[in-house]
Every structure is written in structure tokens, then in C-alpha cells.
Design a protein around this motif. Structure first.
Motif, PDB file in Angstrom:
ATOM      1  N   GLY A  20       0.912  -0.741   0.048  1.00 14.84           N
ATOM      2  CA  GLY A  20      -0.272  -0.008  -0.124  1.00 14.84           C
ATOM      3  C   GLY A  20       1.302   1.309  -0.059  1.00 14.84           C
ATOM      4  O   GLY A  20       1.688   1.470   0.748  1.00 14.84           O
ATOM      5  N   GLY A  21       0.119   2.470  -0.747  1.00 15.08           N
ATOM      6  CA  GLY A  21       1.206   3.395  -0.261  1.00 15.08           C
ATOM      7  C   GLY A  21       2.342   3.165  -1.231  1.00 15.08           C
ATOM      8  O   GLY A  21       2.447   2.645  -2.164  1.00 15.08           O
ATOM      9  N   HIS A  22       3.674   4.305  -0.913  1.00 13.16           N
ATOM     10  CA  HIS A  22       5.011   4.394  -2.216  1.00 13.16           C
ATOM     11  C   HIS A  22       4.888   3.896  -3.282  1.00 13.16           C
ATOM     12  O   HIS A  22       5.658   3.461  -4.148  1.00 13.16           O
ATOM     13  N   ARG A  23       3.678   5.224  -4.125  1.00  7.39           N
ATOM     14  CA  ARG A  23       3.925   4.983  -5.574  1.00  7.39           C
ATOM     15  C   ARG A  23       5.237   5.114  -5.878  1.00  7.39           C
ATOM     16  O   ARG A  23       5.513   4.455  -6.745  1.00  7.39           O
ATOM     17  N   LEU A  24       5.343   6.401  -5.346  1.00 10.16           N
ATOM     18  CA  LEU A  24       7.214   6.850  -5.777  1.00 10.16           C
ATOM     19  C   LEU A  24       7.888   5.609  -5.756  1.00 10.16           C
ATOM     20  O   LEU A  24       8.655   5.582  -6.830  1.00 10.16           O
ATOM     21  N   VAL A  25       7.952   5.550  -4.858  1.00 11.93           N
ATOM     22  CA  VAL A  25       9.240   3.924  -4.835  1.00 11.93           C
ATOM     23  C   VAL A  25       9.312   2.935  -5.045  1.00 11.93           C
ATOM     24  O   VAL A  25       9.786   2.766  -5.854  1.00 11.93           O
ATOM     25  N   LYS A  26       8.045   2.560  -5.726  1.00 13.15           N
ATOM     26  CA  LYS A  26       7.453   1.005  -6.765  1.00 13.15           C
ATOM     27  C   LYS A  26       7.714   1.215  -8.318  1.00 13.15           C
ATOM     28  O   LYS A  26       8.262   1.241  -8.742  1.00 13.15           O
ATOM     29  N   GLU A  27       7.386   3.490  -8.286  1.00 13.96           N
ATOM     30  CA  GLU A  27       7.852   3.360  -9.100  1.00 13.96           C
ATOM     31  C   GLU A  27       9.853   3.117  -9.720  1.00 13.96           C
ATOM     32  O   GLU A  27       9.684   3.589 -11.205  1.00 13.96           O
ATOM     33  N   LEU A  28       9.746   4.040  -9.229  1.00 11.42           N
ATOM     34  CA  LEU A  28      11.668   4.094  -8.993  1.00 11.42           C
ATOM     35  C   LEU A  28      11.813   3.462  -9.348  1.00 11.42           C
ATOM     36  O   LEU A  28      12.901   2.297 -10.098  1.00 11.42           O
ATOM     37  N   LEU A  29      11.747   1.530  -8.526  1.00 10.77           N
ATOM     38  CA  LEU A  29      11.990   0.863  -8.533  1.00 10.77           C
ATOM     39  C   LEU A  29      12.075   0.002  -9.618  1.00 10.77           C
ATOM     40  O   LEU A  29      12.674  -0.793 -10.002  1.00 10.77           O
ATOM     41  N   HIS A  30      10.625  -0.007 -10.164  1.00  8.96           N
ATOM     42  CA  HIS A  30      10.720  -0.578 -11.550  1.00  8.96           C
ATOM     43  C   HIS A  30      11.072   0.201 -12.458  1.00  8.96           C
ATOM     44  O   HIS A  30      11.978  -0.646 -12.678  1.00  8.96           O
ATOM     45  N   GLU A  31      11.843   1.401 -12.409  1.00  8.12           N
ATOM     46  CA  GLU A  31      12.280   1.548 -13.982  1.00  8.12           C
ATOM     47  C   GLU A  31      13.487   1.309 -13.447  1.00  8.12           C
ATOM     48  O   GLU A  31      14.974   1.097 -14.397  1.00  8.12           O
ATOM     49  N   SER A  32      14.458   1.086 -12.477  1.00  5.67           N
ATOM     50  CA  SER A  32      15.956   1.181 -11.736  1.00  5.67           C
ATOM     51  C   SER A  32      16.242  -0.395 -12.164  1.00  5.67           C
ATOM     52  O   SER A  32      17.647  -0.450 -11.987  1.00  5.67           O
ATOM     53  N   VAL A  33      15.575  -0.874 -12.043  1.00  8.55           N
ATOM     54  CA  VAL A  33      15.963  -2.383 -11.256  1.00  8.55           C
ATOM     55  C   VAL A  33      14.813  -3.029 -12.062  1.00  8.55           C
ATOM     56  O   VAL A  33      15.493  -3.845 -13.393  1.00  8.55           O
ATOM     57  N   VAL A  34      13.450  -3.141 -12.164  1.00  5.99           N
ATOM     58  CA  VAL A  34      12.615  -4.240 -12.807  1.00  5.99           C
ATOM     59  C   VAL A  34      12.996  -4.427 -14.137  1.00  5.99           C
ATOM     60  O   VAL A  34      13.144  -5.110 -14.942  1.00  5.99           O
ATOM     61  N   LEU A  46      22.322  -2.380 -25.911  1.00  6.14           N
ATOM     62  CA  LEU A  46      22.399  -0.646 -25.565  1.00  6.14           C
ATOM     63  C   LEU A  46      23.780  -0.522 -24.890  1.00  6.14           C
ATOM     64  O   LEU A  46      24.536   0.684 -24.554  1.00  6.14           O
ATOM     65  N   GLY A  47      24.485  -1.196 -24.229  1.00  4.43           N
ATOM     66  CA  GLY A  47      25.782  -1.416 -23.351  1.00  4.43           C
ATOM     67  C   GLY A  47      24.918  -0.462 -22.106  1.00  4.43           C
ATOM     68  O   GLY A  47      25.631   0.006 -21.466  1.00  4.43           O
ATOM     69  N   ILE A  48      23.685  -0.872 -21.413  1.00  4.41           N
ATOM     70  CA  ILE A  48      23.285   0.136 -20.252  1.00  4.41           C
ATOM     71  C   ILE A  48      22.968  -1.434 -19.063  1.00  4.41           C
ATOM     72  O   ILE A  48      22.272  -2.066 -19.713  1.00  4.41           O
ATOM     73  N   ARG A  49      23.199  -0.795 -18.145  1.00  5.66           N
ATOM     74  CA  ARG A  49      23.309  -1.664 -17.179  1.00  5.66           C
ATOM     75  C   ARG A  49      22.420  -0.478 -15.749  1.00  5.66           C
ATOM     76  O   ARG A  49      23.258   0.089 -15.771  1.00  5.66           O
ATOM     77  N   PRO A  50      22.203  -1.605 -15.180  1.00  2.00           N
ATOM     78  CA  PRO A  50      21.774  -1.017 -13.705  1.00  2.00           C
ATOM     79  C   PRO A  50      22.183  -0.631 -12.358  1.00  2.00           C
ATOM     80  O   PRO A  50      23.442  -1.002 -13.058  1.00  2.00           O
ATOM     81  N   SER A  51      22.223   0.103 -11.802  1.00  2.00           N
ATOM     82  CA  SER A  51      22.744   0.178 -10.410  1.00  2.00           C
ATOM     83  C   SER A  51      23.721  -1.292  -9.725  1.00  2.00           C
ATOM     84  O   SER A  51      22.176  -2.056  -9.581  1.00  2.00           O
TER      85      SER A  51
END
Ligand code: ATP
Length: 262
Positions: A20-34, A46-51
Motif C-alpha cells: 500500500g502507498g509508496h507509489r513513487l518508490v515503486k515507480e523508481l524501483l520499477h524503472e531502475s531495477v525491474v 544498448l550496453g546499459i546496466r542497472p545500478s
């Protein structure tokens, strides 16, 4: 998926919707890891890797572990969890071996998310750390530096209640270089959390989450879970231990009167 090591688990499938909640946190983790796990080949081209490492910081009970599990589930990755505080209680030699073994297992079980709790046990001041801590610390740095996304899809997710205690060399670019604040829930987030945690519970129509949220200012998801547990117990005892009683507003009111909530 690998199940030969009991530390590796995909048993508890936490999805974004379970948090529940944490909308921005979930978005950020989705885009930066998932995204990276889900589109590994496209990103590879593309030669791009996650943190290599992401740090979730915030007060206890706000759902950091839950977020870590959801990242793994949503990524289709294995989840390997270790507690730094537990490791640090071990002997010199043992703890750094455990760290090395964890990363070895993670590589073998790739794609894998490694979750490290209570990272603050690695103090920023080396003189506060015992020999175990120092060895643990250097081994962790070695393992992070050795992570190579092109050969094994492993990301390290860390959690701490005290980000200011951490050694800056751990947070250098190329190491744990993404910091994400996990804050206590707002009123509307408390309502969202109450909805997700009570999805398996029979609620009477007189239950008003709005009212409960108003009376739980400053409380975390873990607190709300405890509140629901107590309300359910109150409902059970009120109904004479009926098999599946419905939880009423009066049960929540009773639970809210316990010292933790007043
Ligand atoms: P700690 O720092 O003490 O380890 P944490 O931030 O890792 O705490 P969790 O262990 O993830 O917190 O949360 C404890 C429990 O509280 C979870 O298992 C979950 O049941 C509940 N919870 C916490 N936050 C949420 C949330 N946002 N949505 C749903 N449930 C939540």
C-alpha cells in the motif's frame, strides 16, 4: 529457478499491488531495477546496466523488506536475503566467508536479487567497527566491485534505518549509488495499506478505513498490520471464537485503545 539453497526463495510472492502507498518508490524501483531484469537483452545490446546497489532507507516497519521482495517477484528473479547484523555476530573469517558465499550463490541463481538488511551495522567510523565488521566491510566492497551484469544478473538491495551511519565509500558511484527514501505513510497511504493487508479478512460494512487512518497518524505499515491482528482477535473473542467472524468497527476501536496506538 534454483531451490537447492534454502536461503534462496521465491515462496513469498510479493507483488507491487500487495504494497500500500509508496507509489513513487515503486515507480523508481520499477524503472531502475525491474526493467533491467525484464528486458535484459535489450539493455545489454544498448550496453546499459542497472545500478549495482540500491539503498532503501527509512524508519522500521515502513515496508523496506516487502519492497525488496516485490522487486524480486516483479523482476522474475530469485530472492536471497541476509542480515548484516546477524553476520557481524559471527567470528572473524566466518562472516566474510558468508558474504562471499552469498554472492556466489546469487551468481549461480541468476537472475537474483540480494537483500541485505540492517546495513547500519557497518558503521562509517572504522574505529567503531570490530575486526569482524572491518573484514565484512572489505569483503562486501570486493563483491560489489566484482558484480558484472553482463555475466550474471545480480542487483544488491540494502535497507537501513540509519543512512547517516554508513561509510561513504560504500555509497560511491558504481557501488550502492541509488538512495531511496521509504517514508512513513500519509493518511491516504494508510488507507491503501489497510485495504491491501485486509484483503483476506471479512470486514463488516461499518468499518471505515478513513476513520482508522485518521486515528493512526505517524504509524507505519507494520503498526497497521498489528492493529488488524488485534482487531481480528477482538472479533474472534467477541463472537465466541466463531470460525470466521467479520471484523467490525468496534473491534478496531478496541484495538486502537491498546497502548501502542493511543
Ligand atoms: P525493518 O526496518 O524493521 O526491517 P521494514 O521497513 O523492512 O522494517 P517490513 O518488514 O517490510 O518493514 O514490514 C513489516 C510488515 O509490515 C510487512 O511484512 C507487512 O506485512 C507490513 N507492511 C509494512 N509496510 C507495508 C505497506 N506499505 N503495505 C502493506 N504492508 C506493509
Amino acid at each position: 529457478a534454483a531451490h537447492h539453497n534454502h536461503d534462496v526463495t521465491r515462496m513469498e510472492m510479493v507483488r507491487w499491488a500487495d504494497i500500500g502507498g509508496h507509489r513513487l518508490v515503486k515507480e523508481l524501483l520499477h524503472e531502475s531495477v525491474v526493467w533491467f531484469y525484464r528486458n535484459a537483452e535489450a539493455f545489454q545490446r544498448l550496453g546499459i546496466r542497472p545500478s549495482k546497489g540500491v539503498l532503501l532507507y527509512g524508519p522500521p516497519g515502513t515496508g523496506k523488506t516487502l519492497l525488496g521482495k516485490a522487486v524480486a517477484t516483479e523482476s522474475g528473479a530469485n530472492f536471497l536475503s541476509i542480515s548484516i547484523a546477524d553476520l557481524i555476530k559471527g567470528e572473524v573469517g566466518e562472516s566474510e566467508k558468508a558474504i562471499a558465499k552469498t554472492f556466489e550463490t546469487a551468481r549461480r541463481c541468476s537472475p537474483c536479487v540480494v537483500f541485505m538488511d540492517e546495513l547500519e551495522a557497518l558503521f562509517s567510523r572504522h574505529d567503531q567497527m570490530g575486526d569482524v565488521g572491518k573484514k565484512l566491510f572489505s569483503q562486501l566492497i570486493i563483491e560489489i566491485d566484482a558484480l558484472d551484469w553482463t555475466t550474471s544478473q545480480v542487483v544488491l538491495l540494502c535497507a537501513t534505518n540509519h543512512p547517516q551511519c554508513l561509510d561513504p565509500s560504500l555509497l560511491r558511484p558504481g557501488r550502492i549509488d541509488r538512495l531511496v527514501a521509504v517514508r512513513p505513510p500519509s493518511k491516504s497511504e494508510r488507507i491503501a495499506i489497510l485495504k491491501t493487508i485486509s484483503s483476506q479478512v471479512t470486514l463488516h460494512s461499518d468499518v471505515q478505513f478513513e476513520e482508522i487512518a485518521l486515528r493512526t497518524r505517524g504509524k507505519t505499515g507494520a503498526d497497521l498490520k498489528e492493529l488488524l491482528r488485534r482487531a481480528s482477535l477482538a472479533a474472534l473473542s467477541r463472537s465466541g471464537f466463531d470460525a470466521k467472524p467479520s471484523v467490525q468497527m468496534c473491534d478496531f476501536s478496541q484495538a486502537l485503545e491498546s497502548p501502542q496506538f493511543t
